[in-house]
Every structure is written in C-alpha cells, then in structure tokens.
Motif scaffolding. Structure first.
Motif, PDB file in Angstrom:
ATOM      1  N   ALA A  23       0.783  -1.400   0.029  1.00  0.00           N
ATOM      2  CA  ALA A  23       0.137   0.103  -0.210  1.00  0.00           C
ATOM      3  C   ALA A  23       0.879   1.335   0.016  1.00  0.00           C
ATOM      4  N   LYS A  27       1.611   4.156  -3.620  1.00  0.00           N
ATOM      5  CA  LYS A  27       1.217   5.690  -3.328  1.00  0.00           C
ATOM      6  C   LYS A  27       2.445   6.297  -3.070  1.00  0.00           C
ATOM      7  N   GLU A  35      -3.593  11.164   0.725  1.00  0.00           N
ATOM      8  CA  GLU A  35      -3.937  10.030  -0.074  1.00  0.00           C
ATOM      9  C   GLU A  35      -3.233   8.771   0.472  1.00  0.00           C
ATOM     10  N   SER A  39      -4.795   5.476   2.284  1.00  0.00           N
ATOM     11  CA  SER A  39      -4.389   3.971   1.735  1.00  0.00           C
ATOM     12  C   SER A  39      -3.780   3.359   2.889  1.00  0.00           C
TER      13      SER A  39
END
Length: 62
Positions: A23, A27, A35, A39
């Motif tokens: 994860a 990102k 964000e 996540s």
C-alpha cells in the motif's frame, strides 16, 4: 521473559510493516500525503491481522 515478549512484539511489528508495504509502495511517489495516509489506514486492519491469515493458510500438520 521480557526478552521473549520483546522478540514477539518486534516480529509482529515487522509483519505489519511487510503487510503494509504494498500500500505504501503503490502511493509513495504518485499520491499526496493525505491519499497515502488514507491508503495505509484502509490497509491497516488487514495488516494487523496477519498472524491469523498466516495460521489459516498453513497446511495441516496432523
């Protein structure tokens, strides 16, 4: 006894980090900090349950 508890805690936290790494990796460069945090927060419940998934995926030894 304290050393055993410490080793178990370290192994658990490393496992959580390994479970969260996809994860974070996805990102890290492409998303904003909010964000990324969202996540990670979304993946956190599954990450902290990694011992249960590992136990259930292990083959029966009997």
């Amino acid at each position: 006894m304290r050393v055993l508890i410490l080793v178990i805690a370290i192994v658990y936290l490393v496992g959580v980090g390994v479970a969260l790494s996809p994860a974070i990796k996805d990102k890290w460069n492409s998303a904003s900090a909010s964000e990324l945090a969202a996540s990670v927060a979304q993946a956190l419940p599954n990450a902290v349950a990694w011992p249960a998934r590992a136990f259930h995926s292990a083959p029966d030894q009997g």
